[in-house]
Scaffold this active site. Sequence first.
Site, PDB file in Angstrom:
ATOM      1  N   GLU A 164       0.855  -1.185   0.000  1.00 57.44           N
ATOM      2  CA  GLU A 164       0.000   0.000   0.000  1.00 57.44           C
ATOM      3  C   GLU A 164       0.892   1.237   0.000  1.00 57.44           C
ATOM      4  OE1 GLU A 164      -3.393  -0.335   2.484  1.00 57.44           O
ATOM      5  OE2 GLU A 164      -3.630   1.835   2.671  1.00 57.44           O
ATOM      6  N   GLU A 166     -10.502   4.542   9.323  1.00 60.78           N
ATOM      7  CA  GLU A 166     -10.635   4.176   7.911  1.00 60.78           C
ATOM      8  C   GLU A 166     -11.074   2.725   7.725  1.00 60.78           C
ATOM      9  OE1 GLU A 166      -7.631   7.293   5.786  1.00 60.78           O
ATOM     10  OE2 GLU A 166      -6.744   5.385   6.353  1.00 60.78           O
ATOM     11  N   ARG A 216      -1.760   3.741  16.902  1.00 55.84           N
ATOM     12  CA  ARG A 216      -1.749   4.900  16.019  1.00 55.84           C
ATOM     13  C   ARG A 216      -2.844   5.899  16.388  1.00 55.84           C
ATOM     14  NH1 ARG A 216      -2.543   4.364  10.523  1.00 55.84           N
ATOM     15  NH2 ARG A 216      -0.767   5.440   9.641  1.00 55.84           N
ATOM     16  N   ARG A 251     -11.557  17.697  10.439  1.00 51.64           N
ATOM     17  CA  ARG A 251     -10.779  16.467  10.501  1.00 51.64           C
ATOM     18  C   ARG A 251      -9.436  16.679  11.193  1.00 51.64           C
ATOM     19  NH1 ARG A 251      -9.109  12.702   5.273  1.00 51.64           N
ATOM     20  NH2 ARG A 251      -7.132  12.024   6.164  1.00 51.64           N
ATOM     21  N   LYS A 290       1.221  11.056  13.470  1.00 47.70           N
ATOM     22  CA  LYS A 290       1.798  11.570  12.227  1.00 47.70           C
ATOM     23  C   LYS A 290       2.383  12.964  12.442  1.00 47.70           C
ATOM     24  CE  LYS A 290      -1.047   8.789   9.127  1.00 47.70           C
ATOM     25  NZ  LYS A 290      -1.812   8.688   7.864  1.00 47.70           N
ATOM     26  N   ASP A 350      -2.657  14.281   6.954  1.00 48.22           N
ATOM     27  CA  ASP A 350      -2.190  12.995   6.442  1.00 48.22           C
ATOM     28  C   ASP A 350      -1.017  13.152   5.485  1.00 48.22           C
ATOM     29  OD1 ASP A 350      -1.941  10.341   5.882  1.00 48.22           O
ATOM     30  OD2 ASP A 350      -3.715  10.202   4.624  1.00 48.22           O
ATOM     31  N   GLU A 364       3.608   9.066  -1.046  1.00 46.70           N
ATOM     32  CA  GLU A 364       2.208   8.967  -1.440  1.00 46.70           C
ATOM     33  C   GLU A 364       1.665  10.284  -1.980  1.00 46.70           C
ATOM     34  OE1 GLU A 364      -0.339   7.802   1.776  1.00 46.70           O
ATOM     35  OE2 GLU A 364      -2.190   8.160   0.640  1.00 46.70           O
ATOM     36  N   HIS A 379      -4.274  18.308   0.555  1.00 47.68           N
ATOM     37  CA  HIS A 379      -5.176  17.204   0.195  1.00 47.68           C
ATOM     38  C   HIS A 379      -5.988  17.510  -1.067  1.00 47.68           C
ATOM     39  CE1 HIS A 379      -6.803  13.324   1.018  1.00 47.68           C
ATOM     40  NE2 HIS A 379      -6.380  13.316   2.266  1.00 47.68           N
ATOM     41  N   TRP A 388     -13.110  13.692   2.954  1.00 52.27           N
ATOM     42  CA  TRP A 388     -12.219  13.057   1.982  1.00 52.27           C
ATOM     43  C   TRP A 388     -12.081  13.933   0.732  1.00 52.27           C
ATOM     44  CZ3 TRP A 388     -14.373   7.307   2.006  1.00 52.27           C
ATOM     45  CH2 TRP A 388     -13.874   6.645   3.141  1.00 52.27           C
TER      46      TRP A 388
END
Lengths: 701, 701
Positions: B177, B301, B334, B346, B370, B375, B403, B522, B544
């Site tokens: 992933e 998630e 996490r 968020r 993180k 993210d 990513e 994002h 999202w």
Amino acid sequence: MRKLLLLLLVLIASPAAAEDGHDLWLRYQPIKEPLRSSYAQYAASIVVDVRTPRLRAAADELQRGLGGLLGRPVLLSSDIRPGSIVVESGSLGETAALRLPLKELGSEGYRIRSTSIDGKHVTVIAANTDVGALYGAFALLRRIQTHEPLENINIAQRPDSPIRLLNHWDNLDRTVERGYAGFSLWDWQKLPQWRDPRYTDYARANASIGINGTVLTNVNANAQVLTPLYLKKVAALADTFRPWGIRVYLTARFSAPIEIGRLKTADPLDPKVRNWWRAKADEVYRYVPDFGGFLVKANSEGQPGPQEYGRTHADGANMLADALAPHGGTVIWRAFVYTSKTGEDRAKQAYDEFRPLDGKFRPNVMLQVKNGPIDFQPREPFHPLFGQMPKTPVVMEAQVTKEYLGFATHLAYLGTMWEEALRADTCTPRCGTPVARTIAGMAGVSNVGTDRNWTGSQFDQANWYAFGRLAWDHDLSAREVAQEWARMTWSNDPSVIAPIVGMMMRSRQAVVNYMTPLGLHHLMATGHHYGPGPWVDNLEREDWNPIYFHRADANGIGFDRTAIGSNAVAQYAAPVASCFADLKCVPDDYLLWFHHLPWDYRMRSGRQLWSELVGRYDLGVEQVREMRRTWRSLHGRVDDERFAEVDAFLRIQEQESQWWRDASIAYFQSVSRRPLPAGSRPPAHTLDWYKAVSFPYVPGH
Amino acid sequence: MRKLLLLLLVLIASPAAAEDGHDLWLRYQPIKEPLRSSYAQYAASIVVDVRTPRLRAAADELQRGLGGLLGRPVLLSSDIRPGSIVVESGSLGETAALRLPLKELGSEGYRIRSTSIDGKHVTVIAANTDVGALYGAFALLRRIQTHEPLENINIAQRPDSPIRLLNHWDNLDRTVERGYAGFSLWDWQKLPQWRDPRYTDYARANASIGINGTVLTNVNANAQVLTPLYLKKVAALADTFRPWGIRVYLTARFSAPIEIGRLKTADPLDPKVRNWWRAKADEVYRYVPDFGGFLVKANSEGQPGPQEYGRTHADGANMLADALAPHGGTVIWRAFVYTSKTGEDRAKQAYDEFRPLDGKFRPNVMLQVKNGPIDFQPREPFHPLFGQMPKTPVVMEAQVTKEYLGFATHLAYLGTMWEEALRADTCTPRCGTPVARTIAGMAGVSNVGTDRNWTGSQFDQANWYAFGRLAWDHDLSAREVAQEWARMTWSNDPSVIAPIVGMMMRSRQAVVNYMTPLGLHHLMATGHHYGPGPWVDNLEREDWNPIYFHRADANGIGFDRTAIGSNAVAQYAAPVASCFADLKCVPDDYLLWFHHLPWDYRMRSGRQLWSELVGRYDLGVEQVREMRRTWRSLHGRVDDERFAEVDAFLRIQEQESQWWRDASIAYFQSVSRRPLPAGSRPPAHTLDWYKAVSFPYVPGH
């Protein structure tokens, strides 16, 4: 403390790269003296016009190969001197005066001859084409690699068949169906801008064994590869492969006009569909001017096809052929179908479907037929379509990747399997006509992937090699090929070659013995085919179940394909059919493929069938143990790195052959209810234990 | 013909292996004279007791490294001679008389000191433990690799944090992933019998930069890895890594008791569940006695977790911690959650969830946070949890794999990003407390895969390297690390180092500029995050969607996180919060992260926000062009193979930066309805064209 220290005087070897098998059979390690000097006199320089890409490739390979083998650079030069290697295509230059006979070489053959030019002794590689000269260059290198003499050579070679393909079952997400060597080499995300140097090495390896085409994508096809996004990437691969004589093919998903063309149908007789494919073919050729053509799996295992529209396989193939014809492309249509709903023996269905279509295909359609009538089993009789499609060029499909032969960790040299298939006598149109004489090409389902050793194991390289060599020369013996490969890959030391070749030659029969002896077939676990599953009886289609194939019960075992059974024998020419049907004639190897026999049937060995069956399983395991012992005897005579890898894999094979043997016997004994023959050990676990074994993430599935 | 031949006198280079980056920063290429001799005097022999695996590893690496760098074997010896390198852990042997101060080195530190033993000048590597000595050996080699002097050394180093982990998001089917470097290194099918030599090289590389643990499996976890079938394989990896000081961790799927344990619940307060985990932990430690522990993504998630049973994250973590505690294992839980259904920002949710749990965790629970609150965006402010969980050891999670930063083909050195995060002042408990002083470890989401160069590109190796170095020493500067890496990986030639380090130092800001300037975040395409998608507004969860994050309309753009907005600023310590909330204080880099502003808002630059935004996009593209030019200036000064790869990737990056810039401007212009500033070119295509771009098979997804 001082006394605790060990006196270790460890010399570091010069920091040579670890042996990992990446160089395949093109290792070009320096030859030892005095042999090296004896070759050097034949390699004073290389005379070749490098202004075409394929002669440039030939020159590069000769420099790379000779430079490595002789341990010194070999120069390109325009001057012939004593000992030059003169490479030419067309024979219009230095070699014109020699009047070498070239016509018989065709468009891919070559001649290597020791001769004189202007009084200077030289070795000439001559061909009608650049690619012929490239093949000649590899052939000359092979002679040196295998320590064959170079004096007074006069060799002419041309391939037996024009079609010599790898079929990659590679998906666009880089998974490989039935791939056990990592993942797909094609790094689609970085193409077309980035051409991994490995693409060139892949092409070199193929060219070295005469493979001249590659189907990049899985027969379980994805229409996306025909979109511009991917065609650009395909073009970059084609450009990379072209200097090495490799043409690119793609698989065509029959429903692509719907999926990427916004049509409502894929009916091959619909004018919109025909136009769509014609335009698509035109587009493909704009990206890849020498595109080879389409390989198609249709109406088979869920793949779409013409039968959904009431059309025949010929209708479907011809429609694509018409689209490709203006560009010289070929449709290769697979005969691997078993769509009957009537319960007909699965072994008969491809023949039933395609035999009536002979003569109905366009000239640029070829039919691709697996070596046997079921599906790449460790042993099958030859496919009855060979020789029986006289008006249709037939390509033999062989599976180089070992889906049914233990994946990458079981040593199984498949040269013997393909030799067996190629030499099988079709008796069509008359006896003495082996399969090899009925085919127009060979396609091998690739075992190549991202693993550093390319094929998932060192010994699986031999299957890639053997496939190419046999596709070029259908009459080569498996043993000759094994010897060539072992010399090039491991050592020219006879004390290494003999044991390695011996292992290889016996290896496939060992797998047959511990998996599916005496003509048994398709007893593997569901889906991934990893490990034994002779008990499996719960799959949707009857003819997916191992119990369908072995038909064992308290009385006996085997699939009756004689006239009183499915009569599959009748698909063969009469002399073949009568032998297969006759218990006195049929070889033990095919016994249970064609016959259902009682457990106490008396075998040629004198043993009862049950005892023979158990004995074969025992023998298979013992043969693997013997391979392990043989390999261990080579310790120190091959490099440590590859030795360790093969050794670890043989250990896995030994464990898994025992598993296969034990699980199979546990099951068959539960059916036959007979005691094990004296000396045969009971399985380590109960049948339920073997049934409960499961593997959630098997590669290639 | 003769006149057609080109006179080509091409010398073959000695058949060295092609440069493919496989050796990473551990290349150990021979140093040129006279420098080589000056180092040789410090490497007369290696004195080390090799009877423990880690000292054996240190000795092997010193021999490998010194042998390569000095171009001659360096012997292991029990006799100290002038110029020996003496390696010891515990200081009980040769170095006892030196009374070196070791206590301060802790369990992983080392000291390298030039000194004399019995009147002979030697270099001592001393440590309290074998692994400390191993780290010291790598440090000594690094000094030589980077051409640092060896005379009169007196260095003491210990890591800033005990937890320095890679997190592999590797699945059991070998897909990764967010992996852009091929597939998972772990060849599960062939484990445990076959231990690929690459596992050792992986461990060596990690040890060389101080990484001491690896989580083998994806945080989106699969319970199968906890079954005996896989634990055997995990044990083989752990055995291979152990000599290099690497402990193995696994991800624990919270619902494993149901999926592989046949329980009806995974409720962490259920005694059956607690017993199951206790027994499972016992089992894991039977396979891996030094097992590190479990990393858990729960209630995030779609992953299962304790909240399904009305329990807290602390309940869940403590239950696993109790199971691991008898064996000394750790639970790393996490904090990446955003489960609120209330529409809360968020960015605030992890803090809201975990801040109240501080003090409620067992001592062997760590919280993995993180670097930023959303993210792994190209730029985020630091996560407000840093410094605000005083009773809980916090591990910073960094994403080494790119990513959100262009995958493998965009050059983006992340040392600068992590330096920025580590140095951010939390003002907790008082100003002058950077994030680096609040953490107990760092975890990097691995960018390592089966690609020959390990990381998908040559320059992504620098991110692996930088992560490890910064995890060891949180105060290293990104520039120092880049210099070290460039010297070890490319060249010690100043005319090579300076341009490479310059490119690296500017590279991440270039990505920020062409993707998400001025605090935007994002905006990537759905799911795979490859390419721009600022228009996306159709995803199931509001948070999202890119439009949720940028909130652009005809009037303005940005996410108001001040008190009149979501008030996310209030999660930071007061001095930090008041700066972020204040337009006069907040850096431009975070402007639109914290503020929604009109298009004509006047920036510090004097430009209006709209012009500034477009200008940043333009600048990003220009910065990539500049990187390309810089790289091309290095042609001939680095090896051709790696040069070509980087060059091809920079070409891709240039094309894709243009795509990002054009698509983003096309979209934002459709919203702002403002003209482009003078000199800024209109996008190449319409917004609809960009919206229609789709990629069916993007890696890592």
